[in-house]
Design a protein around this motif. Structure first.
Motif, PDB file in Angstrom:
ATOM      1  N   HIS A 192      30.057  47.473  15.576  1.00 45.16           N
ATOM      2  CA  HIS A 192      30.144  48.310  14.700  1.00 45.16           C
ATOM      3  C   HIS A 192      29.317  49.753  14.824  1.00 45.16           C
ATOM      4  N   MET A 221      36.721  38.065   9.635  1.00 44.12           N
ATOM      5  CA  MET A 221      36.879  39.404   8.794  1.00 44.12           C
ATOM      6  C   MET A 221      36.945  40.440   9.699  1.00 44.12           C
ATOM      7  N   HIS A 222      36.565  40.560  10.802  1.00 43.71           N
ATOM      8  CA  HIS A 222      36.431  41.528  11.919  1.00 43.71           C
ATOM      9  C   HIS A 222      37.738  42.269  12.627  1.00 43.71           C
ATOM     10  N   THR A 271      36.794  46.438   1.823  1.00 45.30           N
ATOM     11  CA  THR A 271      36.233  46.524   3.037  1.00 45.30           C
ATOM     12  C   THR A 271      34.644  46.175   2.808  1.00 45.30           C
ATOM     13  N   ALA A 272      34.050  45.615   3.901  1.00 44.09           N
ATOM     14  CA  ALA A 272      32.728  45.260   3.977  1.00 44.09           C
ATOM     15  C   ALA A 272      31.808  46.001   4.927  1.00 44.09           C
ATOM     16  N   GLY A 273      32.591  47.367   5.272  1.00 45.95           N
ATOM     17  CA  GLY A 273      32.081  48.277   6.088  1.00 45.95           C
ATOM     18  C   GLY A 273      32.519  48.383   7.444  1.00 45.95           C
ATOM     19  N   MET A 274      32.296  49.553   8.084  1.00 46.08           N
ATOM     20  CA  MET A 274      32.908  50.245   9.285  1.00 46.08           C
ATOM     21  C   MET A 274      31.882  50.495  10.239  1.00 46.08           C
ATOM     22  N   LEU A 275      31.188  51.474   9.794  1.00 48.92           N
ATOM     23  CA  LEU A 275      30.128  52.009  10.785  1.00 48.92           C
ATOM     24  C   LEU A 275      28.734  51.672  10.671  1.00 48.92           C
ATOM     25  N   CYS A 276      28.051  50.853  11.526  1.00 52.81           N
ATOM     26  CA  CYS A 276      26.678  50.591  11.422  1.00 52.81           C
ATOM     27  C   CYS A 276      26.013  50.769  12.874  1.00 52.81           C
ATOM     28  N   LEU A 309      34.434  37.615   1.435  1.00 52.11           N
ATOM     29  CA  LEU A 309      34.205  37.698   2.890  1.00 52.11           C
ATOM     30  C   LEU A 309      34.591  36.550   3.684  1.00 52.11           C
ATOM     31  N   ARG A 359      38.264  53.822   0.676  1.00 52.75           N
ATOM     32  CA  ARG A 359      37.558  54.575   1.675  1.00 52.75           C
ATOM     33  C   ARG A 359      36.577  53.795   2.555  1.00 52.75           C
ATOM     34  N   VAL A 360      36.393  54.614   3.690  1.00 50.79           N
ATOM     35  CA  VAL A 360      35.714  54.134   4.848  1.00 50.79           C
ATOM     36  C   VAL A 360      34.803  55.358   5.427  1.00 50.79           C
ATOM     37  N   LEU A 361      33.692  55.111   6.236  1.00 44.12           N
ATOM     38  CA  LEU A 361      33.106  55.968   6.882  1.00 44.12           C
ATOM     39  C   LEU A 361      33.164  55.520   8.360  1.00 44.12           C
ATOM     40  N   ASP A 417      35.266  45.533   8.933  1.00 45.91           N
ATOM     41  CA  ASP A 417      35.224  44.464   8.122  1.00 45.91           C
ATOM     42  C   ASP A 417      35.922  44.305   6.986  1.00 45.91           C
ATOM     43  N   CYS A 458      21.304  49.631   9.540  1.00 46.59           N
ATOM     44  CA  CYS A 458      22.283  50.567   9.878  1.00 46.59           C
ATOM     45  C   CYS A 458      21.542  52.026  10.024  1.00 46.59           C
TER      46      CYS A 458
END
Lengths: 175, 253
Positions: free
Chosen positions: B111, B161-162, B92-97, B125, B61-63, B118, B40
């Motif tokens: 992503h 998860m997505h 969350t397992a993440g948003m932006l990658c 997960l 919180r998410v990016l 996710d 990422c």
């Protein structure tokens, strides 16, 4: 007589080299351009919507680098076993968000006195959960046995990883 | 029954919602980066970078891209009322990658634009590709669908998860000027790198027309070749991209 002398000389010459290999390392690249698409496996991975590359390896192992939309992980194959790092890297307490292989351009194989790989060390990197901008990473140590492989630890430094790789930790045996 | 218990993928998921096509993302949002690696990396596209925010969506919180983060906040607020037990376990397992999917035909991760997320439930997960989904995810998926988000359980290989902003929603945000640009919305295209139910329909149609294609929901080089063959046989430009004319000729409209 001459052949006996040559045989003895060969042993004397070769022995230190073999002995010196105990605790030695061999490095292989996982750079994308130095890995190839494995023709015999590509379709089966694509059917699971996964990308795959095969990278250089030692000791008869096949080293696969597998990629999903979110992660990458290593898969190892020998004539006896197939081991996937997906569970350890992606699902079991992941080190951060979107963990992937590739923070380092190579992996390290630890070899025993006979030059046989006994452990594989590779770096996993992820996005920090805290600010979701910085990167975090850990070295994963995989024990390689004849009939199984397993993660024996994840550590911060090369010295810790080698100590773990050369230590007594073994894969759990089924009861 | 716990929210992380596994159940089969429910019937009739993602009604009226299509996963975001790569062509849509590239044409409306642009290329997130100039170059990609396995890892990422931050966006280098200045217009997209300006839209990235790190903000709370209530449960975490998410990016991500600003319109998507705003929409997520509404969705999660609604989940708090509709499914409080699931809401309590949301993570969350993440948003932006922005990264390359190495060795695949998809090239860029979905992503990479910060419009997909996710989710974890109680820190767990959902395992990809086992055709089982966490009960809690199945419970909240309709809320996402109502807001125009596609649930990854509907991919050819289940990815429960997505969740991602659907193609229609991306187009609406573009029309509303939410990406800091306006202008004509290009017609929906299907091309190499796309996947999902629409690709399954396309492949099935090509197969019905005689192509020796495996119906796997992935628009790879084989599907591209089949599309080009069809286009050439129907006096269309053989570019391997399914636009309005090819779609009509295939009888997919």
């Amino acid at each position: 007589m001459r052949s006996v002398l040559l045989f003895v000389a060969a042993i004397v010459y070769a022995w230190p080299a073999v002995a010196n290999q105990a605790g030695a390392s061999s490095y292989t690249s996982i750079r994308p351009r130095e890995c190839t698409s494995p023709a015999d496996l590509r379709a089966s991975f694509a059917a699971r919507q996964l990308g795959v590359q095969e990278c250089g390896s030692v000791g008869g192992w096949r080293l696969l680098l597998v990629a999903s939309q979110e992660n990458t992980w290593i898969e190892l194959r020998s004539s006896a076993i197939t081991w996937s790092g997906e569970k350890a890297i992606v699902y079991d307490a992941p080190i951060g968000l979107f963990p992937t292989i590739g923070a380092s351009p190579q992996v390290e194989w630890r070899l025993n006195g006979h030059g046989v790989p006994t452990a594989l060390i590779f770096r996993v990197a992820a996005t920090s959960r805290t600010d979701q901008k910085t990167r975090v990473s850990r070295l994963f140590v995989v024990r390689l046995e004849q009939d199984r492989a397993c993660v024996v630890g994840r550590v911060a430094t090369n010295a810790e990883a080698r100590a773990l790789a050369d230590g007594p930790a073994q894969c759990p045996r089924e009861q | 029954m716990a929210i992380t218990d596994l159940i089969p993928i429910p019937d009739s998921i993602n009604p009226g919602v299509t996963n975001a096509r790569q062509a849509t993302m590239l044409s409306l949002l642009g290329n997130p980066r100039d170059d990609y690696t396995d890892e990422c990396q931050p966006l280098t596209n200045p217009r997209l970078s300006a839209l990235v925010v790190f903000d709370s969506v209530g449960a975490f919180r998410v990016l991500g891209l600003q319109p998507a983060v705003t929409a997520l906040r509404s969705i999660i607020e609604e989940i708090a009322t509709a499914a409080p037990a699931v809401h309590a376990g949301l993570g969350t397992a993440g948003m932006l990658c922005a990264r390359l999917v190495r060795g695949s035909t998809h090239s860029i991760s979905n992503h990479s634009w910060g419009t997909a997320i996710d989710l974890t439930l109680n820190g767990v997960l959902d395992r990809r590709g086992d055709r089982m989904v966490q009960r809690g995810l199945a419970e909240i998926a309709p809320v996402f669908n109502e807001h125009g988000w596609f649930w990854g359980a509907g991919f050819g290989t289940e990815d429960a998860m997505h969740f991602e902003a659907g193609d229609e929603l991306i187009r609406r945000w573009h029309t509303e000027g939410r990406f800091s640009t306006r202008g004509p919305t290009p017609p929906p295209l299907l091309m190499v790198g796309d996947r999902g139910p629409e690709v399954v329909t396309l492949q099935q149609r090509l197969k019905d027309l005689g192509s020796q294609l495996s119906v796997d929901g992935i628009f790879g080089t084989g599907t591209r070749a089949a599309v080009m063959t069809f286009q050439a046989a129907h006096d269309l430009i053989a570019d391997g991209v399914v636009g309005p004319r090819t779609r009509t000729a295939l009888g997919l409209t």
